[in-house]
Design an enzyme around this catalytic site. Structure first.
Site, short mmCIF file in Angstrom:
data_model
loop_
_atom_site.label_atom_id
_atom_site.label_comp_id
_atom_site.label_asym_id
_atom_site.label_seq_id
_atom_site.Cartn_x
_atom_site.Cartn_y
_atom_site.Cartn_z
CG ASP A 105 -1.93 1.10 1.23
OD1 ASP A 105 -2.06 1.80 0.20
OD2 ASP A 105 -2.60 1.28 2.26
CD GLU A 148 -3.66 4.25 -2.31
OE1 GLU A 148 -3.94 4.27 -1.12
OE2 GLU A 148 -4.44 4.63 -3.19
#
Length: 166
Positions: A105, A148
């Site tokens: 992440d 993301e």
């Protein structure tokens, strides 16, 4: 005189038979030509059908790949990742292999998009994921979960090597 007439008649009959034989030969030749044309047309039609099937198969593979990969990062999308992980987990279980999973992440990625724009954010994602795929072993799966967030699956690697890797 009678013999001459008989011979003339016989010649006339032979001439008619000859014309009939020539016509039969012409018809037989046309039949052969028609059969060759029919075989050629059927061959072209069969080739067309085979090409159409091959093209459809290739297109289906291409569409499947497009539906299972992320267009930006060129890694598996969530759907493709789930399908590949299911297959790989079945193989790993069958061979009693160790499996490791990590979530990747990008913290504060929103700041990059807000500060430098989405094109720059896309560039960053693309290049970071490309660097990750270059570093990862062949026994891994990398896929985009969304935004993301990415998932990384390592198969057939020891716990120590996985810890060192992560």
């Amino acid at each position: 005189k009678h013999n001459n007439l008989a011979k003339t008649h016989q010649i006339s009959v032979l001439h008619q038979k000859n014309k009939l034989l020539e016509m039969e030969q012409l018809i037989a030749k046309q039949n052969v030509d028609n059969q060759r044309l029919l075989v050629s047309l059927l061959s072209v039609f069969l080739l067309f059908i085979l090409f159409w099937l091959w093209y459809g198969y290739k297109r289906q593979i291409q569409l499947k790949k497009l539906s299972e990969s992320d267009h930006l990062t060129q890694v598996l999308n969530r759907q493709g990742l789930e399908a590949e992980v299911s297959k790989s987990l079945a193989v790993a279980e069958e061979h009693n292999q160790t499996v490791h999973m990590a979530i990747l992440d990008f913290d504060h990625f929103k700041r990059i998009n807000d500060t430098y724009g989405h094109l720059t954010g896309d560039w960053v994602l693309t290049h970071v994921i490309q660097a990750c795929t270059d570093l990862l072993p062949g026994t891994m799966l990398l896929g985009r979960l969304g935004g993301e967030e990415f998932a990384l699956w390592l198969f057939d690697i020891s716990v120590k090597d996985a810890k060192d890797f992560f």
